[in-house]
Design a protein around this motif. Structure first.
Motif, short mmCIF file in Angstrom:
data_model
loop_
_atom_site.label_atom_id
_atom_site.label_comp_id
_atom_site.label_asym_id
_atom_site.label_seq_id
_atom_site.Cartn_x
_atom_site.Cartn_y
_atom_site.Cartn_z
N HIS A 1 47.79 -38.45 21.48
CA HIS A 1 48.77 -39.23 20.75
C HIS A 1 49.50 -40.19 21.69
O HIS A 1 49.80 -41.34 21.31
N ALA A 2 49.75 -39.75 22.91
CA ALA A 2 50.39 -40.63 23.89
C ALA A 2 49.51 -41.83 24.19
O ALA A 2 50.00 -42.97 24.33
N ARG A 3 48.20 -41.59 24.29
CA ARG A 3 47.27 -42.69 24.57
C ARG A 3 47.21 -43.68 23.40
O ARG A 3 47.18 -44.89 23.60
N GLN B 1 47.61 -47.29 10.52
CA GLN B 1 48.25 -45.99 10.35
C GLN B 1 47.26 -44.85 10.56
O GLN B 1 47.61 -43.78 11.07
N GLY B 2 46.01 -45.09 10.20
CA GLY B 2 44.99 -44.07 10.37
C GLY B 2 44.77 -43.70 11.82
O GLY B 2 44.76 -42.52 12.18
N ILE B 3 44.57 -44.70 12.68
CA ILE B 3 44.34 -44.39 14.10
C ILE B 3 45.60 -43.80 14.72
O ILE B 3 45.52 -42.95 15.61
N PHE B 4 46.78 -44.20 14.22
CA PHE B 4 48.02 -43.60 14.74
C PHE B 4 48.10 -42.12 14.39
O PHE B 4 48.51 -41.29 15.22
N MET B 5 47.69 -41.75 13.18
CA MET B 5 47.75 -40.35 12.75
C MET B 5 46.58 -39.52 13.24
O MET B 5 46.62 -38.28 13.18
N ALA B 6 45.52 -40.16 13.70
CA ALA B 6 44.28 -39.45 14.01
C ALA B 6 44.42 -38.30 15.00
O ALA B 6 43.84 -37.23 14.77
N PRO B 7 45.17 -38.44 16.11
CA PRO B 7 45.26 -37.29 17.02
C PRO B 7 45.80 -36.03 16.34
O PRO B 7 45.30 -34.92 16.58
N HIS B 8 46.80 -36.20 15.48
CA HIS B 8 47.36 -35.04 14.78
C HIS B 8 46.39 -34.49 13.74
O HIS B 8 46.18 -33.27 13.67
N THR B 9 45.77 -35.37 12.96
CA THR B 9 44.89 -34.91 11.89
C THR B 9 43.64 -34.24 12.47
O THR B 9 43.17 -33.23 11.93
N VAL B 10 43.10 -34.80 13.54
CA VAL B 10 41.95 -34.17 14.21
C VAL B 10 42.34 -32.78 14.72
O VAL B 10 41.56 -31.82 14.61
N ALA B 11 43.55 -32.66 15.27
CA ALA B 11 44.01 -31.35 15.74
C ALA B 11 44.10 -30.35 14.59
O ALA B 11 43.74 -29.17 14.74
N GLU B 12 44.56 -30.79 13.42
CA GLU B 12 44.62 -29.91 12.26
C GLU B 12 43.21 -29.47 11.85
O GLU B 12 42.98 -28.30 11.51
N ALA B 13 42.27 -30.42 11.86
CA ALA B 13 40.88 -30.08 11.53
C ALA B 13 40.31 -29.07 12.52
O ALA B 13 39.58 -28.14 12.13
N LEU B 14 40.61 -29.25 13.79
CA LEU B 14 40.12 -28.32 14.81
C LEU B 14 40.71 -26.92 14.62
O LEU B 14 40.01 -25.91 14.76
N LYS B 15 41.98 -26.86 14.29
CA LYS B 15 42.59 -25.55 14.02
C LYS B 15 41.90 -24.89 12.83
O LYS B 15 41.64 -23.68 12.84
N GLY B 16 41.61 -25.68 11.81
CA GLY B 16 40.90 -25.13 10.66
C GLY B 16 39.54 -24.60 11.03
O GLY B 16 39.11 -23.54 10.54
N ALA B 17 38.83 -25.33 11.91
CA ALA B 17 37.50 -24.89 12.35
C ALA B 17 37.60 -23.58 13.13
O ALA B 17 36.76 -22.68 12.98
N VAL B 18 38.61 -23.48 13.98
CA VAL B 18 38.82 -22.25 14.76
C VAL B 18 39.09 -21.07 13.83
O VAL B 18 38.52 -19.98 13.99
N PHE B 19 39.94 -21.29 12.84
CA PHE B 19 40.24 -20.23 11.86
C PHE B 19 38.97 -19.80 11.12
O PHE B 19 38.68 -18.60 10.98
N ALA B 20 38.20 -20.78 10.65
CA ALA B 20 36.97 -20.47 9.91
C ALA B 20 35.99 -19.70 10.78
O ALA B 20 35.35 -18.73 10.32
N ALA B 21 35.86 -20.13 12.03
CA ALA B 21 34.92 -19.46 12.94
C ALA B 21 35.29 -17.99 13.13
O ALA B 21 34.44 -17.10 13.02
#
Length: 413
Positions: free
Chosen positions: A32-34, A276-296
């Protein structure tokens, strides 16, 4: 197992995976900083959020957006356009821009993603394929463990090798996705043997998963879709190409016409959404990754084979789960669909999809049609009947969807 027991197991899993969540959040902060730095370097103002029409000449907002993407991807230039309809389209633009009759395209991870096979001419007889235009193709298979075969790659590289195609995600294959460390080594390996070869990465599903991108660690060009990771769940359509300036220009000339290139292309009403999409992307990708970890972890606890494991390093947002039967595969996808905000009443069925070899079942109750980052699950009907789960606008949403999918699977006898 009854539903109360499944819900209790899900609560245990949620606690168990918290250390992995913290690691994901730390990477998201750096990303997000980048991204924010990219906005500051482009000096984004209110007027940059407005769209252009017609030819789209002198579209300052479009130029600012492409500066942001270039910075985020560690690239010299970027082409980011809503007229690119998919990741496959972006990849095709790049390949047709880079390759000429008599050139050779080399894939180093076995067969590429299904939708690229007809573009290359590896499958089918579609007019206008690369094969039809005189581009030759060869591929190097992965080892039995799903890793790069370095000796075979060295044998395959020749002075005729113009483009080396690398796929960052696992696609519809039961294998590990390619890490950036492996990609860095691969790019160095290729350049040391054929310096003029272009290392081109299909970056779909991999953006902002790690703390840098392939073009910052040796790749010459990357391409992907805005309705996957970099659109942040907000972009309504679009794709991008980023990398060395002259290569992006070659792709842009193919996208429009030689001599016109990236100078045209109206942003219409999409400009604010893409920003706005690229600005939100780091957070949304992190949410998707957390979901993948939970599913796994949930499906591991239920006794299913998963890839990657919940605590393994990740290079894309895709979670593979081997369900071992077409009935369980269909039950899983119907569970994800039933938990969706849109078209929850629809019943996914396997069917033919353009560009795919096998019938495919897809669950995608998304606000943007086919937007993989929102929460989707799909799979070809072939062994090991693995489902490929990706996305999730929030980890809470993924948890609800995955529990519903797990319950459906457990009802299959």
């Amino acid at each position: 197992m009854d539903f109360a027991q499944l819900d209790k197991l899900a609560a245990e899993v949620e606690l168990e995976v918290q250390p992995v969540y913290r690691e994901i959040e730390a990477r998201a902060l750096l990303n997000h900083a980048r991204v924010l730095e990219g906005f500051h370097l482009a000096r984004v103002s209110d007027y940059h959020l407005r769209g252009s029409t017609g030819y789209g000449y002198n579209d300052a907002g479009r130029e600012a957006l492409e500066k942001i993407y270039a910075h985020v991807f560690g690239a010299e230039a970027a082409l980011v356009r809503s007229q690119i309809v998919s990741g496959t389209h972006a990849i095709a633009i790049a390949l047709y821009g880079l390759l000429r009759p008599g050139d050779e395209l080399l894939a180093v991870q076995g067969s590429p993603y299904d939708t690229l096979e007809e573009i290359i001419g590896k499958r089918g007889n579609a007019p206008g394929s690369l094969k039809d235009l005189g581009v030759t193709y060869q591929q190097v298979e992965l080892t039995d463990r799903g890793t790069l075969d370095w000796a075979a790659i060295e044998r395959a590289l020749t002075p005729r090798t113009k483009v080396v195609l690398v796929q960052r995600s696992r696609g519809y294959a039961w294998r590990p996705s390619l890490t950036l460390a492996e990609l860095t080594r691969l790019a160095d390996f290729i350049k040391s043997r054929v310096p003029q070869a272009i290392v081109f990465v299909d970056n779909c599903y991999g953006e902002l998963v790690d703390t840098t991108e392939p073009t910052a660690v040796g790749a010459d060009l990357v391409a992907g879709s805005l309705i996957k990771n970099p659109g942040g769940g907000i972009a309504p359509t679009g794709g991008y190409i980023a990398g060395r300036r002259e290569l992006v220009e070659m792709a842009a000339n193919r996208w429009t016409a030689p001599g016109i290139g990236a100078e045209v292309g109206p942003s219409l009403g999409h400009q604010r959404l893409l920003m706005q999409g690229i600005f939100m992307a780091p957070h949304t990708v992190a949410e998707a990754l957390k979901g993948a970890v939970f599913a796994a972890r949930l499906f591991e606890r239920l006794g299913f084979q998963v890839s990657p494991a919940y605590d393994e390093p990740r290079s894309d947002i895709i979670q593979s789960i081997a369900l071992t039967s077409p009935q369980r595969l269909l039950a899983f996808c119907r569970g994800i669909q039933a938990a969706s905000p849109v078209d929850a009443h629809a019943l996914p069925e396997p069917d033919y999809m353009p560009g795919y070899q096998d019938d495919v079942v897809m669950a995608a109750g998304t606000f943007v049609q086919g937007a993989s980052l929102e929460l989707t699950a799909d799979a070809p009907l072939r062994e090991p009947y693995a489902v490929y789960l990706q996305g999730g606008l929030s980890k809470e949403y993924v948890r609800l969807g995955v529990i519903k999918a797990a319950w459906n699977v457990l009802q299959v006898k």
